[in-house]
Scaffold this motif. Structure first.
Motif, PDB file in Angstrom:
ATOM      1  N   TYR A 105       0.675  -1.368  -0.069  1.00 61.11           N
ATOM      2  CA  TYR A 105       0.153   0.010  -0.020  1.00 61.11           C
ATOM      3  C   TYR A 105       0.852   1.194   0.042  1.00 61.11           C
ATOM      4  O   TYR A 105       0.334   2.304   0.075  1.00 61.11           O
ATOM      5  CB  TYR A 105      -1.050  -0.109   1.211  1.00 61.11           C
ATOM      6  N   GLU A 151      -6.536  -8.209   5.482  1.00 58.50           N
ATOM      7  CA  GLU A 151      -7.035  -9.103   6.426  1.00 58.50           C
ATOM      8  C   GLU A 151      -7.728 -10.603   6.149  1.00 58.50           C
ATOM      9  O   GLU A 151      -8.244 -10.354   4.678  1.00 58.50           O
ATOM     10  CB  GLU A 151      -8.143  -8.476   7.428  1.00 58.50           C
ATOM     11  N   LEU A 153     -10.713 -13.170   5.606  1.00 63.72           N
ATOM     12  CA  LEU A 153     -11.990 -13.295   6.084  1.00 63.72           C
ATOM     13  C   LEU A 153     -12.444 -14.867   5.669  1.00 63.72           C
ATOM     14  O   LEU A 153     -12.002 -15.174   4.692  1.00 63.72           O
ATOM     15  CB  LEU A 153     -13.002 -12.203   5.728  1.00 63.72           C
TER      16      LEU A 153
ATOM     17  N   ILE B 371     -10.753 -15.501   2.230  1.00 63.29           N
ATOM     18  CA  ILE B 371     -10.437 -14.366   1.314  1.00 63.29           C
ATOM     19  C   ILE B 371      -9.892 -13.115   1.825  1.00 63.29           C
ATOM     20  O   ILE B 371     -10.023 -12.888   3.243  1.00 63.29           O
ATOM     21  CB  ILE B 371     -12.078 -13.774   0.701  1.00 63.29           C
ATOM     22  N   ILE B 372      -8.876 -12.479   1.188  1.00 64.95           N
ATOM     23  CA  ILE B 372      -8.116 -11.560   1.506  1.00 64.95           C
ATOM     24  C   ILE B 372      -9.056 -10.196   1.334  1.00 64.95           C
ATOM     25  O   ILE B 372      -9.145  -9.541   0.203  1.00 64.95           O
ATOM     26  CB  ILE B 372      -6.651 -11.500   1.091  1.00 64.95           C
ATOM     27  N   SER B 373      -9.216  -9.509   2.429  1.00 64.95           N
ATOM     28  CA  SER B 373      -9.938  -8.057   2.277  1.00 64.95           C
ATOM     29  C   SER B 373      -9.042  -7.159   2.103  1.00 64.95           C
ATOM     30  O   SER B 373      -7.831  -7.011   2.740  1.00 64.95           O
ATOM     31  CB  SER B 373     -11.076  -8.069   3.619  1.00 64.95           C
ATOM     32  N   GLU B 374      -9.336  -6.185   1.193  1.00 64.66           N
ATOM     33  CA  GLU B 374      -8.574  -4.916   0.950  1.00 64.66           C
ATOM     34  C   GLU B 374      -8.561  -4.217   2.349  1.00 64.66           C
ATOM     35  O   GLU B 374      -9.730  -3.868   2.892  1.00 64.66           O
ATOM     36  CB  GLU B 374      -8.994  -4.118  -0.017  1.00 64.66           C
ATOM     37  N   PRO B 375      -7.526  -3.575   2.796  1.00 67.59           N
ATOM     38  CA  PRO B 375      -7.552  -2.928   4.179  1.00 67.59           C
ATOM     39  C   PRO B 375      -8.198  -1.586   4.178  1.00 67.59           C
ATOM     40  O   PRO B 375      -7.897  -0.856   4.845  1.00 67.59           O
ATOM     41  CB  PRO B 375      -6.138  -3.207   4.673  1.00 67.59           C
ATOM     42  N   ILE B 376      -8.626  -1.396   2.909  1.00 69.11           N
ATOM     43  CA  ILE B 376      -9.240   0.024   2.712  1.00 69.11           C
ATOM     44  C   ILE B 376     -10.518   0.224   3.383  1.00 69.11           C
ATOM     45  O   ILE B 376     -11.507   0.170   2.913  1.00 69.11           O
ATOM     46  CB  ILE B 376      -9.431   0.730   1.137  1.00 69.11           C
ATOM     47  N   ILE B 414     -14.845  -4.349  10.751  1.00 70.63           N
ATOM     48  CA  ILE B 414     -13.921  -4.072   9.535  1.00 70.63           C
ATOM     49  C   ILE B 414     -14.565  -5.079   8.587  1.00 70.63           C
ATOM     50  O   ILE B 414     -14.519  -4.685   7.341  1.00 70.63           O
ATOM     51  CB  ILE B 414     -12.581  -4.154   9.923  1.00 70.63           C
ATOM     52  N   ALA B 415     -15.159  -6.036   8.768  1.00 73.04           N
ATOM     53  CA  ALA B 415     -15.481  -7.227   7.817  1.00 73.04           C
ATOM     54  C   ALA B 415     -16.614  -6.493   7.040  1.00 73.04           C
ATOM     55  O   ALA B 415     -16.606  -6.798   5.929  1.00 73.04           O
ATOM     56  CB  ALA B 415     -16.042  -8.439   8.493  1.00 73.04           C
ATOM     57  N   ASN B 435      -8.827   4.813   5.862  1.00 75.16           N
ATOM     58  CA  ASN B 435      -7.491   4.290   5.487  1.00 75.16           C
ATOM     59  C   ASN B 435      -7.291   4.402   4.014  1.00 75.16           C
ATOM     60  O   ASN B 435      -8.126   4.087   3.153  1.00 75.16           O
ATOM     61  CB  ASN B 435      -7.142   2.783   6.151  1.00 75.16           C
TER      62      ASN B 435
END
Lengths: 209, 596
Positions: A105, A151, A153, B371-376, B414-415, B435
């Motif tokens: 990022y 993260e 999920l 699944i990898i989540s975008e940390p935005i 966040i999810a 973010n």
């Protein structure tokens, strides 16, 4: 910089930005309109920019390798890639940062192709000026980017297929044969769609059902 | 078809529609309406006893109305599920004094008039949109006489006529006299490639479908006179040119030119007037039957589904893919894919190819089971939060909870947060950071852009999904527009904080544009309605302060509207030229005095 930084942003600033800027020619897609070497030269004077280069194809294997080498050699911790739309290659360059040991990022892209060279094809000077502005904006943004953690999920391993024509049926079968559950929804009383109404089908001239 | 019907991993819902979809990639929740069939589809053996006694006769849709069926019917012999269905609007009812004959005829007792519509909720990780097509209705093209003459058919009607399983057992006959026609003409591009009526795009399948029909006709009736009226024959696929060559070899007459008029004589034969553009002559052909090669239109459900799933449509009404070359089966929304004619007109081979691709893309996303989540996502700065609850009110995903009574700071799930940034823009205390799109990051971009020669530049905010994509589309289409604009990308127009606008004007921006998805098309459910409200509020403030509100523009531009994007750029440039140096200086003075 009269900005109110929050705690995290302050922490990120302590790690003093060392920025690499890469101006992609994209063959001639960008370079025939924007003076890439000139823009690279101008960008090299921007604050906290350690290295600023123009590059033939940033997304190519040698292009990425060059940037990765630079990151390691010059201890870069922020990268600006001025090339095509981030909607196209942001994922590519984030992965490149990862491979060079940086948080993905800490990348910013400047859209010199879709939003500059391709839309101002006959205005070389104005497009070059705009390109430099877009890079200036990207550099001033990249300075304040923070490392972010992705993260994981949970995910439901099932697919909803809407429509039971030939496409819906094929998708459903491919998924189900691969071991994934499928919910197939069709508004008519039978699946088959338009295909079922057809007689022989080209190019094989056999029956559709 | 039968494979799909009996696959243990495929749950099939026919007569069903998706009512709404909630959630996000990996964790969608779909509400499905299953309409009552009135026949137990598991028990029914499709013996047909019920239809035998049913007194109601109606046109058979499957045969394009060329034959009839009963009110209790099986759509076609190979239907899956292989079960009868009652059209309840046609049925006389189950009151024994009126009818109820089918109930008596069914030994197995499969017919149940007490069935009602059911609502089902299914959890899924990915969605494939394969909603198909709608055939073009040629009624509006009256010059071809489809509504006036019985012997003018659509290609789909002709398909049923020549099908061995169709109403005539595959015997081609004229609707007026039920005799075999001695001559048949095909008219190409009906509802396609026309700026006037129908679609202006090529429907992709009609050339080859007609060529196929001519081959079948020549095989059945070698002496039949077959003519094709066309603009171009597009036989571009593998093996296609060979079929076209074979058709010509068999004596099918191809005439370059579309008919101007079609008239009928007393023997119900058709007189077709056409300008043969190959030789530049007007020609009249006498034909016993005319077949209109109708084009493909997007399915009627596309609009509704687009809103439900937050997808985009092209100007033609087909679903817009994430990228025309590199992501041709992905929707811009993660976890949603397209297959078949929902995305564009295509033949069976292409539909099957795209369907397999969609399955592979879905598997690629799901196979790991996580699944990898975008940390935005947004983040609350607890010490600044006054627990006012505004963020929770504006969040389209209900991802923020605030205990207003106990004055506990807001918490972001966040999810559930999708990252639109509306909360950060609306928070009056700067207590929420978005973010990757923080105030600092964006204000720095504004300052960099307006640092030099600000009065020559237009500042535009564009949302990632629609307007920024629309700008990219203008680029891909090489549309030229004034070079003064500089775009700042945010994920959603809802992120554009009031203070970004004031900052821009304070730094000398002549014109500021905020652009986002059309209302109803927002990628973040309805976050753009907050954009609209905010802009209204700022417009009022501007008017009160004596700043011309026109200098802040709000435009909705979709990902498919490259042309519109270029137009808007030209318009704001015109606007910019009307903003004087004095006006900009005055604005800066006003804003500094007001400390905005």
């Amino acid at each position: 910089m009269g900005m109110n930084l929050n705690v995290k942003e302050k922490a990120a600033r302590e790690d003093k930005p060392r920025i690499g800027v890469y101006i992609c020619h994209c063959g001639l897609n960008i370079a025939q309109t924007v003076d890439c070497p000139k823009v690279a030269e101008l960008a090299s004077h921007l604050g906290e920019v350690i290295i600023s280069n123009d590059i033939d194809y940033a997304c190519s294997e040698p292009g990425q390798q060059q940037i990765k080498d630079d990151i390691i050699k010059n201890e870069l911790n922020r990268v600006v890639v001025a090339s095509c739309s981030p909607r196209l290659h942001e994922a590519t360059f984030r992965q490149m940062l990862k491979e060079a040991g940086l948080n993905p990022y800490l990348l910013e892209m400047a859209n010199l192709r879709e939003q500059c060279s391709w839309v101002h094809m006959n205005e070389h000077e104005a497009a070059t000026e705009k390109a430099f502005d877009l890079i200036k904006m990207a550099v001033s943004r990249v300075r304040f980017l923070m490392p972010l953690q992705e993260e994981t999920l949970p995910l439901t391993k099932r697919t909803l297929v809407i429509g039971g024509g030939v496409a819906g049926i094929q998708t459903a079968l491919d998924l189900a044969d691969s071991g994934f559950e499928v919910v197939l929804v069709e508004k008519k009383p039978s699946i088959g769609g338009t295909m079922a109404q057809l007689d022989k089908t080209f190019p094989t001239m056999d029956c559709s059902i | 078809m039968t494979d799909a019907g009996r696959h243990p991993l495929i749950k099939l819902f026919t007569m069903s529609e998706v009512l709404d979809v909630k959630g996000y990639v990996g964790n969608f929740e779909a509400r499905i309406l299953k309409k009552a069939r009135y026949v137990d589809e598991n028990e029914c053996t499709a013996c047909g006893e019920c239809a035998g006694v049913c007194p109601v006769v109606r046109p058979d849709e499957f045969n394009s109305g060329l034959s009839s069926r009963k009110a209790i019917f099986v759509p076609f012999p190979q239907a899956v599920p292989s079960a009868y269905v009652i059209n309840i609007n046609e049925c006389l009812g189950h009151n024994p004094s009126v009818c109820a004959r089918c109930i008596e005829a069914c030994d197995k007792g499969c017919i149940n008039f007490h069935m009602s519509d059911e609502e089902i909720v299914e959890k899924v990780g990915t969605i494939v949109v394969a909603t198909g097509l709608e055939p073009y209705d040629p009624a509006e093209l009256d010059e071809y006489g489809y509504t006036r003459f019985e012997n003018v058919l659509t290609s789909l009607e002709f398909e049923r006529l020549i099908n061995a399983g169709g109403p005539t057992g595959g015997e081609v006959i004229r609707p007026t006299d039920r005799k075999r026609p001695e001559s048949i003409g095909f008219v190409q591009c009906v509802g396609s490639r026309s700026v006037r009526k129908g679609g202006n795009y090529c429907s992709n399948i009609c050339c080859m479908n007609t060529i196929k029909a001519t081959l079948v006709l020549k095989e059945h009736y070698p002496d039949m006179e077959v003519k094709v009226f066309y603009i171009d024959i597009r036989a571009f696929g593998k093996g296609f040119e060979e079929l076209y060559a074979r058709s010509r070899r068999l004596g099918v007459h191809y005439i370059r030119g579309l008919p101007g008029t079609v008239e009928q004589d007393t023997k119900n034969s058709l007189h077709v007037a056409v300008e043969n553009t190959a030789i530049g002559k007007l020609e009249i052909y006498h034909l016993d039957m005319l077949v209109l090669a109708i084009g493909i239109k997007p399915a009627g459900s596309a609009q509704q589904l687009k809103e439900m799933l937050g997808l985009q449509l092209t100007a033609d009404g087909f679903f817009l893919e994430a990228h025309p070359k590199l992501q041709p089966v992905d929707a811009a929304t993660r976890g949603i894919f397209y297959a078949g004619c929902a995305e564009s007109p295509k033949d069976i081979k292409e539909s099957v190819t795209q369907a397999s691709a969609a399955a592979a893309r879905a598997i690629r996303l799901m196979h790991k089971g996580e699944i990898i989540s975008e940390p935005i996502t947004s983040e609350v700065i607890a010490e600044k939060c006054k627990s006012c609850g505004i963020c929770a009110d504006v969040c389209p995903y209900n991802a923020i909870t605030v205990d207003v009574k106990k004055k506990k700071p807001a918490v972001v799930n966040i999810a559930a947060c999708a990252g639109c940034g509306t909360c950060a823009a609306e928070c009056p205390f700067d207590a929420i950071t978005m973010n990757h799109f923080t105030d600092t990051q964006i204000i720095n971009q504004v300052n960099a852009l307006l640092g030099e020669k600000p009065k020559e530049k237009n500042l535009a905010f564009a949302c990632n999904w629609c307007s920024y994509a629309g700008a990219d589309y203008a680029g891909v289409s090489r549309l030229q527009y004034p070079p003064n604009v500089r775009i700042i990308r945010t994920m959603c127009s809802g992120r554009v904080d009031e203070k970004f606008i004031w900052e821009g004007f304070k730094k000398g921006a002549p014109v500021i544009l905020i652009s986002g998805c059309h209302i109803g098309d927002c990628h973040y459910i309805d976050a753009n309605k907050w954009t609209e409200r905010r802009v209204k509020k700022v417009h009022k403030k501007m008017a009160k302060l004596g700043i011309r509100p026109e200098r802040l523009q709000l435009e909705w531009i979709s990902a498919a509207e490259g042309v519109r994007f270029a137009e808007v750029m030209s318009n704001i440039e015109k606007l910019r030229q009307n903003v004087s140096d004095e006006e900009i200086a005055e604005t800066i003075e006003i804003l500094e005095k007001e400390k905005l």
